[in-house]
Design a protein around this motif. Structure first.
Motif, mmCIF file in Angstrom:
data_model
loop_
_atom_site.group_PDB
_atom_site.id
_atom_site.type_symbol
_atom_site.label_atom_id
_atom_site.label_comp_id
_atom_site.label_asym_id
_atom_site.label_seq_id
_atom_site.Cartn_x
_atom_site.Cartn_y
_atom_site.Cartn_z
ATOM 1 N N LEU A 79 3.767 -17.010 17.301
ATOM 2 C CA LEU A 79 3.591 -15.613 17.734
ATOM 3 C C LEU A 79 4.465 -14.820 16.745
ATOM 4 O O LEU A 79 3.981 -13.813 16.272
ATOM 5 C CB LEU A 79 4.088 -15.290 19.013
ATOM 6 N N LEU A 80 5.814 -15.198 16.562
ATOM 7 C CA LEU A 80 6.573 -14.521 15.628
ATOM 8 C C LEU A 80 6.083 -14.615 14.130
ATOM 9 O O LEU A 80 6.049 -13.645 13.201
ATOM 10 C CB LEU A 80 7.830 -15.092 15.658
ATOM 11 N N ARG A 81 5.511 -15.863 13.767
ATOM 12 C CA ARG A 81 4.827 -15.741 12.353
ATOM 13 C C ARG A 81 3.728 -14.727 12.142
ATOM 14 O O ARG A 81 3.622 -14.152 11.221
ATOM 15 C CB ARG A 81 4.535 -17.377 11.935
ATOM 16 N N GLU A 82 2.851 -14.773 13.308
ATOM 17 C CA GLU A 82 1.783 -14.046 13.183
ATOM 18 C C GLU A 82 2.094 -12.193 13.335
ATOM 19 O O GLU A 82 1.784 -11.555 12.466
ATOM 20 C CB GLU A 82 0.792 -14.141 14.451
ATOM 21 N N LEU A 83 2.970 -11.751 14.083
ATOM 22 C CA LEU A 83 3.702 -10.571 13.909
ATOM 23 C C LEU A 83 4.369 -10.410 12.805
ATOM 24 O O LEU A 83 4.170 -9.224 12.416
ATOM 25 C CB LEU A 83 4.537 -10.597 15.089
ATOM 26 N N ARG A 84 4.987 -11.294 12.156
ATOM 27 C CA ARG A 84 5.566 -11.123 10.968
ATOM 28 C C ARG A 84 4.541 -10.565 9.523
ATOM 29 O O ARG A 84 4.652 -9.956 9.078
ATOM 30 C CB ARG A 84 6.483 -12.124 10.220
ATOM 31 N N SER A 85 3.248 -11.502 9.996
ATOM 32 C CA SER A 85 2.145 -11.074 9.243
ATOM 33 C C SER A 85 1.656 -9.762 9.310
ATOM 34 O O SER A 85 1.342 -9.015 8.235
ATOM 35 C CB SER A 85 1.351 -12.129 9.388
ATOM 36 N N ILE A 86 1.773 -9.229 10.508
ATOM 37 C CA ILE A 86 1.174 -7.885 10.817
ATOM 38 C C ILE A 86 2.221 -6.734 10.303
ATOM 39 O O ILE A 86 1.940 -5.824 10.019
ATOM 40 C CB ILE A 86 0.954 -7.658 12.242
ATOM 41 N N TYR A 87 3.491 -7.074 10.236
ATOM 42 C CA TYR A 87 4.609 -6.241 9.854
ATOM 43 C C TYR A 87 4.313 -6.243 8.481
ATOM 44 O O TYR A 87 4.361 -4.886 8.015
ATOM 45 C CB TYR A 87 5.736 -6.941 10.363
ATOM 46 N N ASP A 88 4.026 -7.252 7.683
ATOM 47 C CA ASP A 88 3.749 -7.000 6.219
ATOM 48 C C ASP A 88 2.710 -6.263 6.021
ATOM 49 O O ASP A 88 2.694 -5.395 4.900
ATOM 50 C CB ASP A 88 3.652 -8.565 5.788
ATOM 51 N N ILE A 89 1.805 -6.327 6.683
ATOM 52 C CA ILE A 89 0.436 -5.336 6.687
ATOM 53 C C ILE A 89 0.836 -4.060 6.612
ATOM 54 O O ILE A 89 0.412 -3.122 5.865
ATOM 55 C CB ILE A 89 -0.682 -5.869 7.624
ATOM 56 N N CYS A 90 1.893 -3.860 7.774
ATOM 57 C CA CYS A 90 2.243 -2.369 7.821
ATOM 58 C C CYS A 90 3.247 -1.904 6.693
ATOM 59 O O CYS A 90 2.791 -1.067 6.258
ATOM 60 C CB CYS A 90 3.176 -2.322 9.034
ATOM 61 N N GLU A 91 3.980 -2.911 6.235
ATOM 62 C CA GLU A 91 4.910 -2.499 5.043
ATOM 63 C C GLU A 91 3.935 -2.095 3.968
ATOM 64 O O GLU A 91 4.522 -1.338 2.999
ATOM 65 C CB GLU A 91 5.651 -3.458 4.903
ATOM 66 N N ARG A 92 2.822 -2.797 3.718
ATOM 67 C CA ARG A 92 1.926 -2.640 2.367
ATOM 68 C C ARG A 92 1.099 -1.421 2.552
ATOM 69 O O ARG A 92 0.377 -0.978 1.812
ATOM 70 C CB ARG A 92 1.064 -3.815 2.059
ATOM 71 N N GLY A 93 1.147 -0.627 3.872
ATOM 72 C CA GLY A 93 0.537 0.455 4.096
ATOM 73 C C GLY A 93 -0.996 0.255 4.541
ATOM 74 O O GLY A 93 -1.788 1.079 4.322
ATOM 75 N N GLU A 94 -1.310 -1.117 4.837
ATOM 76 C CA GLU A 94 -2.797 -1.312 5.159
ATOM 77 C C GLU A 94 -3.067 -1.594 6.378
ATOM 78 O O GLU A 94 -4.257 -1.898 6.879
ATOM 79 C CB GLU A 94 -3.080 -2.624 4.459
ATOM 80 N N VAL A 465 13.690 -14.797 11.089
ATOM 81 C CA VAL A 465 13.245 -16.094 11.993
ATOM 82 C C VAL A 465 11.807 -16.480 11.643
ATOM 83 O O VAL A 465 11.092 -15.870 11.836
ATOM 84 C CB VAL A 465 13.739 -15.584 13.457
ATOM 85 N N ASN A 466 11.903 -17.739 11.318
ATOM 86 C CA ASN A 466 10.301 -18.328 11.433
ATOM 87 C C ASN A 466 9.566 -17.679 10.096
ATOM 88 O O ASN A 466 8.394 -17.773 10.371
ATOM 89 C CB ASN A 466 9.655 -18.262 12.711
ATOM 90 N N ALA A 467 10.335 -16.889 9.308
ATOM 91 C CA ALA A 467 9.477 -16.362 8.177
ATOM 92 C C ALA A 467 8.860 -17.394 7.134
ATOM 93 O O ALA A 467 9.048 -18.391 7.078
ATOM 94 C CB ALA A 467 10.377 -15.488 7.173
#
Length: 467
Positions: A79-94, A465-467
């Motif tokens: 779950l943390l890995r998937e949320l981190r992936s969504i966070y990266d999408i947010c950071e890219r403005g996507e 964590v788990n990045a």
């Protein structure tokens, strides 16, 4: 996966039972489309401000849920890995909230369930959208205040530089818009610098009130799950939690109002400075010269170099000073508990930070390039401003002050006053002793009081964590 038909209805198309178009609160019936349009309003648009913070809140929440056995040890890293992936999408403005999806919370949960199935649905245990949006707003506001603090400090630095650069250049001081006594550009620039230190105290208070964790208050009455609220407080870098769960919910609107007062305080300083700059730049004063590349022209008058930037800074800053009243009038007659009225605060509150930040950056840019006129007081029209200097000189020589005042006044009326422009002000904060070093020390001390590093370190650790 579920598909949304043209009428917004959902079709079950997944063994995992993911209802892509359903509301988190859906009970099996459709809401009237006009009612939905009215109640959703601009919420989906406003929620884009909160997207990455919603992900951070979810990361902290599920880490806590694993510690109390509501999420499996093997599920948490996934779950943390998937949320981190969504966070990266947010950071890219996507990051986008899809058509038919109600809000940012639903969109994040939908993205997880698409990838992980039922495991993604577990992230909502022990919380409500009420405390989700509360923590999102707190995290957003905390970051946004940090940006404002940095911009205020940048403007402060420019003003102190200019104050020191022009500390010996005299200018007229005014009361009632009439010439009064000698001032200096050192005093003028320095006055706005010191004003920003008081504004910074408001920002610090707003930051400290914001930096308390509401997560775990759920809909405002807590949860029967054995939640560890101290754990999420530490994971998100909050100074403490909003302890009472009812008060945590009552903080919605109050936090925004208090922060709005701090933003308005900054805006008040900037608006006043912008007015001065516009006035002093006009030909009737001619005290300062703005960089020509920062002015605009007229479609009919070829000589014009208009101070549009400062005029817009003034207008935007004046508008921002109305923000506390806007927030207050939305929330001040609400009793305890959550009400949909609070949604409207987001529309005026969330965009305000970027508007003030823009004003501060523009002001710092132009102040850095502003030039001052160094021989203003050579003009005899300003001779009377030295009258107090002459009164004081006569008083020092032994003449009673009231007699000296009368003598100088009569000399001015009869045209016999000859000013001595060699002034000597030495007390703290005067023309000859600006105390800029003390003002800088004051600002430095206030800045240290924010302790931004605590929140930064916590968020960095959460994301690695788990990045």
């Amino acid at each position: 996966m579920d598909e949304i038909n043209k009428n917004g209805n959902t079709h079950q198309a997944s063994s995992q039972g993911v209802l892509q178009g359903a509301k988190l609160w859906s009970k099996g019936y459709d809401v009237n489309s006009e009612i939905e349009r009215f109640t959703v309003g601009k919420d989906r648009e406003m929620d884009l401000y909160l997207a990455k913070y919603d992900v951070l809140g979810s990361m902290a929440h599920i880490t806590m849920l694993e510690s109390i056995g509501l999420i499996g040890k093997e599920e948490l890293p996934i779950l943390l890995r998937e949320l981190r992936s969504i966070y990266d999408i947010c950071e890219r403005g996507e990051f986008v909230i899809e058509e038919g999806i109600e809000d940012v919370h639903s969109q994040v949960e939908l993205m997880l369930t698409r990838r992980l199935g039922d495991m993604g649905k577990k992230i909502h245990s022990g919380r409500s959208r009420n405390d989700q949006v509360l923590v999102d707003l707190k995290l957003f506001t905390r970051d946004a205040l940090k940006d404002i603090v940095n911009c205020v400090n940048d403007l402060f630095v420019e003003l102190i530089k200019k104050s020191n650069q022009y500390k010996n250049i005299l200018m007229p001081g005014y009361t009632h818009l009439q010439i009064a006594m000698p001032s200096s550009f050192g005093l003028w620039f320095g006055a706005y610098a010191e004003s920003l230190t008081d504004d910074m105290l408001f920002l610090q208070a707003a930051y400290k009130m914001t930096n308390r964790n509401p997560l775990g208050s759920a809909a405002g009455y807590g949860s029967s799950f054995p939640l560890n609220r101290q754990m999420t407080t530490d994971l998100l870098g909050f100074d403490s939690m909003n302890y009472n769960v009812v008060y945590a919910q009552m903080g919605r609107g109050k936090t925004e109002r208090n922060v709005a007062y701090a933003l308005a305080s900054v805006a008040g300083t900037v608006a006043k400075m912008a007015f001065d700059a516009c006035m002093f730049n006009s030909q009737n004063f001619g005290f300062v010269k703005l960089p020509k590349e920062c002015t605009t022209g007229s479609s009919i008058m070829p000589h014009k170099k208009n101070p549009d930037v400062f005029e817009l800074i003034r207008a935007k800053s004046n508008k921002l000073q109305a923000l506390p009243q806007q927030v207050l009038l939305i929330m001040n007659n609400l009793p305890v508990g959550y009400f949909r009225d609070l949604q409207m605060i987001k529309e005026v509150f969330l965009p305000a930070f970027e508007e003030l930040k823009d004003c501060l950056q523009m002001a710092a840019y132009i102040i850095n390039r502003m030039e001052v006129k160094e021989d203003i007081l050579d003009n005899p029209m300003y001779d009377p401003i030295f009258s107090v200097e002459e009164v004081n000189r006569l008083a020092v020589e032994g003449m009673p002050f009231r007699d000296a005042y009368k003598k100088v006044g009569l000399d001015i009326e009869s045209g016999n006053f000859t000013p001595d422009k060699d002034i000597h002000h030495t007390h703290e904060g005067s023309i000859g002793n600006l105390c800029n070093d003390r003002i800088e020390a004051l600002m430095s001390n206030i800045l240290d009081g924010f302790c931004f590093h605590k929140a930064e370190s916590a968020i960095s650790a959460l994301l690695t964590v788990n990045a």
